[in-house]
Design an enzyme around this catalytic site. Structure first.
Site, short mmCIF file in Angstrom:
data_model
loop_
_atom_site.label_atom_id
_atom_site.label_comp_id
_atom_site.label_asym_id
_atom_site.label_seq_id
_atom_site.Cartn_x
_atom_site.Cartn_y
_atom_site.Cartn_z
N TRP A 102 0.96 -1.04 -0.02
CA TRP A 102 0.05 0.01 0.23
C TRP A 102 1.02 1.61 0.28
CZ3 TRP A 102 -4.50 -1.21 -1.53
CH2 TRP A 102 -4.88 -2.31 -1.66
N ASP A 172 -1.18 6.66 6.44
CA ASP A 172 -2.41 5.72 5.70
C ASP A 172 -2.47 4.97 6.80
OD1 ASP A 172 -3.55 3.72 4.85
OD2 ASP A 172 -2.83 3.00 3.11
N LYS A 196 -12.17 -1.65 7.84
CA LYS A 196 -11.88 -2.53 9.04
C LYS A 196 -11.86 -2.46 9.86
CE LYS A 196 -8.22 -2.81 5.47
NZ LYS A 196 -7.98 -3.40 4.67
N1 PMP Z 1 -4.33 1.70 2.90
C1 PMP Z 1 -4.15 -0.05 3.17
C2 PMP Z 1 -3.57 -0.16 4.71
C3 PMP Z 1 -5.60 -1.07 2.95
O1 PMP Z 1 -4.91 -1.95 3.72
C4 PMP Z 1 -5.91 -0.70 1.61
C5 PMP Z 1 -7.13 -2.15 1.85
N2 PMP Z 1 -6.83 -2.78 2.51
C6 PMP Z 1 -6.12 0.64 1.37
C7 PMP Z 1 -4.67 0.98 1.83
C8 PMP Z 1 -6.73 0.71 -0.35
O2 PMP Z 1 -7.97 1.09 0.38
P1 PMP Z 1 -9.07 0.88 -0.40
O3 PMP Z 1 -9.72 -0.37 -0.73
O4 PMP Z 1 -10.39 1.78 1.11
O5 PMP Z 1 -9.03 2.22 -1.47
#
Ligand code: PMP
Length: 360
Positions: A102, A172, A196
């Site tokens: 991510w 994030d 989450k």
């Molecule tokens: N950052 C992290 C740490 C994640 O775990 C995730 C999704 N699993 C995301 C970003 C992406 O998030 P989204 O699907 O809400 O765009």
């Protein structure tokens, strides 16, 4: 209904009392004679939900007065580009710390908007650890330092955030927001998809410091500018009304539990039980990460073979333990045990682990 123990990484398990309240409000929202799903975002009734969600989040997360909460769409993924769009430019750089997939995605988007640098990375170690302060090369004049507080796929988590001097951390926190207390004095901006720890997919929480918000660039398309949303209290366009209602309901549950201090204790107790079980049998249940970097939210492990991992996931499924498959990019086993995941589910999992070990 036989409710499963749901280890999914997100959307993830929600507290049953919250789901029951949501169910009732889907038919009749606060005895208003209509569903929350049918309620106008400009109504007084919804206004109460919007305000109460912010109020609960501020109180429970101890958000200082000089920060604002925004409710946006687009997931955390939209923040990967919105953050650099709003704060970078040809002469404004940022540092990115790469601790997982991510973080890499966030960095890739940021490169489109300014001269960003990698201030540290553990990719050479397959993201099995969080870098030490001494491994970071931080620019004192960076606009911000971006990091991912919890790496959902790798199963690592920052236990203490790095010292970035005067440069604010932009984090994030998608997979550990409100799972523990944080020192807001280090942060300029925090973002997280709700799916989450806080609610369903569909609303992204952005917590931003006022002076940082004011310094955002001008001239962006309306939706992509934080400066559009903040003065309108996230009502510039239609916010995700239902998702915000769910977040409010989950926060009420968290408040009832005793707030973040209690939540943090319980999260630690849950993760300890699982990690201790793995560590008692490391030949069979091998943790993938350096101990000091282990996540309290996503517990990852490997078994001696992929066949055993397949059998583990399938047999666990038969006894109501759902969602234990590791991310498709890394394989293995991953137990996602966010705030709402109950302690009894971990007890059931460790019982299953002992039995599986005996059988194999
Ligand atoms: N950052 C992290 C740490 C994640 O775990 C995730 C999704 N699993 C995301 C970003 C992406 O998030 P989204 O699907 O809400 O765009």
């Amino acid at each position: 209904m036989l409710r499963k123990y749901n280890f999914n990484p997100g959307p993830a398990t929600l507290p049953l009392p919250a789901l029951e309240k949501i169910r009732d409000n889907i038919i009749d929202f606060n005895q208003a004679g209509m569903s929350i799903l049918e309620t106008s975002h400009r109504s007084t009734e919804y206004g109460t939900v919007h305000a109460r969600t912010k109020e609960l989040m501020t109180k429970l997360f101890h958000i200082p007065d000089n920060f604002q909460i925004l409710f946006l769409g687009g997931g955390a993924t939209l923040q990967f580009c919105m953050v650099p769009m709003n704060f970078l430019g040809p002469d404004k750089s940022a540092d990115y710390i790469i601790t997982g997939s991510w973080a890499k995605k966030a960095y890739k988007d940021a490169k489109l908007y300014g001269p960003v640098k990698v201030a540290g990375s553990t990719e050479a170690d397959k993201f099995t650890r969080i870098p030490k302060q001494s491994e970071l090369t931080l620019a004192p004049d960076a606009r911000y330092v971006h990091l991912t507080s919890n790496n959902t796929i790798a199963g690592t988590q920052w236990q203490t955030f790095p010292d970035t001097g005067k440069v604010p951390i932009f984090a994030d926190m998608s997979s550990d927001i409100m799972s523990r207390k944080v020192d807001f004095s280090k942060f300029g901006l925090i973002y997280a998809g709700a799916q989450k720890n806080l609610g369903p997919a569909g609303v992204t929480i952005v917590i931003i410091r006022n002076d940082i918000l004011e310094s955002a660039v001008q001239g962006l398309p309306a939706y992509l500018s934080y400066k559009t949303h903040a003065p309108e209290d996230s009502l510039y366009n239609t916010p995700p009304v239902f998702a915000i209602f769910v977040v409010m309901t989950v926060l009420e549950w968290l408040e009832g539990l005793g707030g973040l201090a209690e939540m943090e204790k319980l999260n630690k107790k849950k993760a300890d039980l699982l990690y201790n079980t793995m560590d008692a049998d490391p030949e069979f249940y091998r943790g993938t990460n350096e101990k000091a970097s282990r996540s309290l939210m996503n517990v990852t492990m490997r078994l001696p073979s992929e066949d055993l991992e397949k059998a583990f996931i399938s047999e666990a499924g038969k006894v109501g333990l759902h969602g234990l498959k590791g991310h498709r990019s890394v394989g293995g086993i991953r137990a996602s045990i966010y705030n709402a995941f109950p302690y009894e589910g971990i007890e059931k999992l460790v019982e299953f682990m002992a039995q599986f070990r005996k059988n194999h």
